[in-house]
Design an enzyme around this catalytic site. Structure first.
Site, short mmCIF file in Angstrom:
data_model
loop_
_atom_site.label_atom_id
_atom_site.label_comp_id
_atom_site.label_asym_id
_atom_site.label_seq_id
_atom_site.Cartn_x
_atom_site.Cartn_y
_atom_site.Cartn_z
N ASP A 98 43.69 74.81 40.54
CA ASP A 98 42.50 75.62 39.89
C ASP A 98 42.94 76.99 39.42
O ASP A 98 43.36 77.57 40.39
CB ASP A 98 41.03 75.76 40.61
CG ASP A 98 41.40 76.25 42.13
OD1 ASP A 98 42.66 76.01 42.58
OD2 ASP A 98 40.58 76.92 42.73
N GLU A 99 42.08 77.50 38.51
CA GLU A 99 42.13 78.84 38.25
C GLU A 99 43.72 79.49 38.30
O GLU A 99 43.74 80.55 38.87
CB GLU A 99 41.26 79.66 39.27
CG GLU A 99 40.01 79.14 39.08
CD GLU A 99 38.89 79.95 40.39
OE1 GLU A 99 37.93 80.68 39.95
OE2 GLU A 99 39.26 80.11 41.32
#
Ligand code: NGO
Length: 524
Positions: free
Chosen positions: A333-334
């Site tokens: 993620d991210e």
């Protein structure tokens, strides 16, 4: 004299009627406060009495069944003081007892379902697998008065309404996540949460073991990860980590409660704790400082360096060896500090590494930007567009939409703990949605289940974590287990109100939402 006699006759009559009414008071098993709501309940209107003559019998020949029987006895004995013993038997036991047995005749029950038949003479629980019996004993606990969950002796009677419950889950993956990286939580805190999850028939527990602020699992081939990377947490506290022995103990504890641990090592971003522990993992060869803030998206593994893959392979190898469950979570993620042209081949390569160590891959929805391997699951948290990409590749989706299912979202603007970047999630909002209809492109057949994550930027102790987890977790457990057509907020909130007494008896620090008609006066 005559008047006195008449009065006596009259009051005896009234007393007899009242007593008579109590003795044959009709019960209604379908109105009991079971969470998650069972699939089918047929009430028969009477009571089974749990007395000091009652014991728990299990079909002979299985240590596993004995252990399940013992779990039930351990949960019921402190408050009831009835001293229920666990015994084995080759036949159905004499009347007055609880009986747990396996039977492979009823295939509809599946791996986790059970059938519970309660008459005024016996409580019979059957399932095709031990997991079903374990879920069934949670129902038995919930059919007893709420005060049964107290640790100290309580006054009976201990009656269970009679009838038959047939019950099995809608989704096979029903989970929660605890972020032990932002703030560290002790082995005891984790075990406590595992028992609470088991009470609501959850079966998957995701541990977010690494992030910018901390590395929380001992990796023998890279000892600095914990020596340095585990030495702090958000706000600059002392952090901590699990030794491999402690992690194995957690895994076993969960396994004994039919819960599978899913360990996560977040990469290529959310990785500052590792970068701070080993300079060679950085593109410039220089280790950054440890990080104790709550920003996201600033760190990245050096995807172009071979040592990065040696590091990942060692971590995955050690973690896979400690983890009997089928999944390893690779985060993903991210990764704002990783170029997309580096991110895609990185995720592709790491998937292969996980598979080479005999595990299946789970990752946050961004991993759908890469080519998903067969069996890889994308965990939908933010972008429906990513989850849709996963579905288009034929992958399954795990539903954790932040706007509905993040346990760290504040209840409302007055909440002491939590964040609100995805909005406020009051107890009704957390309950009132259906994974299979939330996003048009994600259909029921694409979904493995639901998971409610607790990120720990704003909570650092068990009571603080519980305030965000409870009571919302009960709603997520029901969404995962109960068919959508049987779920309804007005009915749920009444059952939840009864669970207030149960949570209080279990010392759970839950958020007393104004939307729920709590009845917690006589729990303690
Ligand atoms: C995001 C982010 C986490 C945060 C969390 C806070 C995911 C998958 N990545 O969820 O690092 O802790 O939000 O709500």
């Amino acid at each position: 004299m005559r008047l006195r006699f008449k009065n006596y006759v009259l009051s005896s009559l009234i007393l007899a009627t009242v007593l008579g009414q109590t003795a044959c008071k009709k019960t209604d098993l379908s109105k009991e406060n079971v969470i998650p709501k069972p699939v089918s309940v047929v009430p028969t209107g009477e009571n089974f009495d749990l007395t000091d003559q009652t014991d728990i019998y299990v079909q002979q020949g299985s240590a596993e069944l004995l252990q399940i029987g013992q779990y039930l006895a351990d949960k019921l004995n402190p408050a009831t003081g009835l001293g229920l013993d666990v015994k084995t038997t080759a036949d159905t036991p004499a009347s007055g007892n609880i009986y747990l047995a396996l039977s492979d005749k009823d295939t509809q029950l599946g791996d986790e379902g059970y059938e519970l038949t309660i008459t005024d003479k016996s409580v019979n629980l059957i399932a095709t697998k031990p997991a079903g019996l374990f879920h069934g004993i949670q129902t038995i606990r919930q059919l007893l008065p709420a005060k049964v969950e107290n640790h100290m002796p309580q006054k009976g009677p201990w009656k269970i309404a009679t009838g038959t419950i047939r019950d099995y889950p809608t989704y096979s993956y029903r989970g929660a996540m605890l972020d032990v990286a932002r703030h560290f939580f002790s082995v005891d805190d984790v075990k406590n949460l595992i028992d609470q999850m088991a009470y609501y028939k959850l079966n998957m527990f995701h541990l977010h073991l690494s992030d910018d602020q901390g590395w929380r699992i001992e990796i023998k081939s890279w000892p600095n990860l914990t020596a340095r990377g585990g030495s702090t947490e958000v706000g600059g506290g002392e952090g901590g980590f699990y030794t491999q022995k402690q992690y194995a103990d957690i895994v076993k504890y969960a396994q004994d409660r039919y819960i599978t641990i899913v360990p996560e090592i977040d990469m290529p971003g959310h990785i500052n704790a590792a970068l701070a522990s080993y300079p060679e993992l950085n593109c410039d060869g220089k280790a950054p400082e440890l990080y104790t803030g709550i920003e996201v998206g600033f760190s990245s593994l050096c995807t172009g360096k071979e040592v990065t893959y040696k590091f990942i392979d060692d971590v995955i190898r050690e973690l896979a060896a400690l983890t009997p469950g089928p999944y390893l979570h690779i985060g993903g993620d991210e990764s704002h500090a990783t170029k997309i042209e580096d991110y895609i081949p990185f995720i592709n390569r790491v998937q292969d590494m996980v598979i080479a160590h005999g595990k299946k891959v789970l990752g946050w929805d961004e991993i759908a930007l890469s080519t998903l391997k067969p069996n890889t699951i994308a965990q939908y948290w933010a972008k429906a567009e990513n989850a849709t990409k996963a579905v288009a590749q034929g992958a399954k989706v795990l539903m954790s939409p932040a706007k509905n299912a993040y346990l760290d979202m504040q209840y409302d603007s007055t909440s002491t703990y939590g964040l609100h970047w995805a909005g406020y999630v009051e107890v009704d909002k957390g309950y009132n949605w259906d994974p299979a209809t939330l996003e048009p492109e994600i259909k029921k057949e694409n979904i493995v289940g639901i998971e409610a994550p607790l990120w720990s930027e704003t909570v650092s102790s068990r009571p603080e974590a519980e305030y965000l987890i409870f009571p919302r977790l009960l709603g997520y457990a029901e969404i995962g287990w109960t068919p959508a057509e049987l779920r309804n907020w007005d009915n749920y909130k009444i059952r939840l109100a009864n669970h207030g007494e149960r949570m209080k008896a279990m010392d759970i620090n839950f958020y007393p939402s104004r939307l729920v008609p709590w009845n917690t006066n006589n729990a303690k």
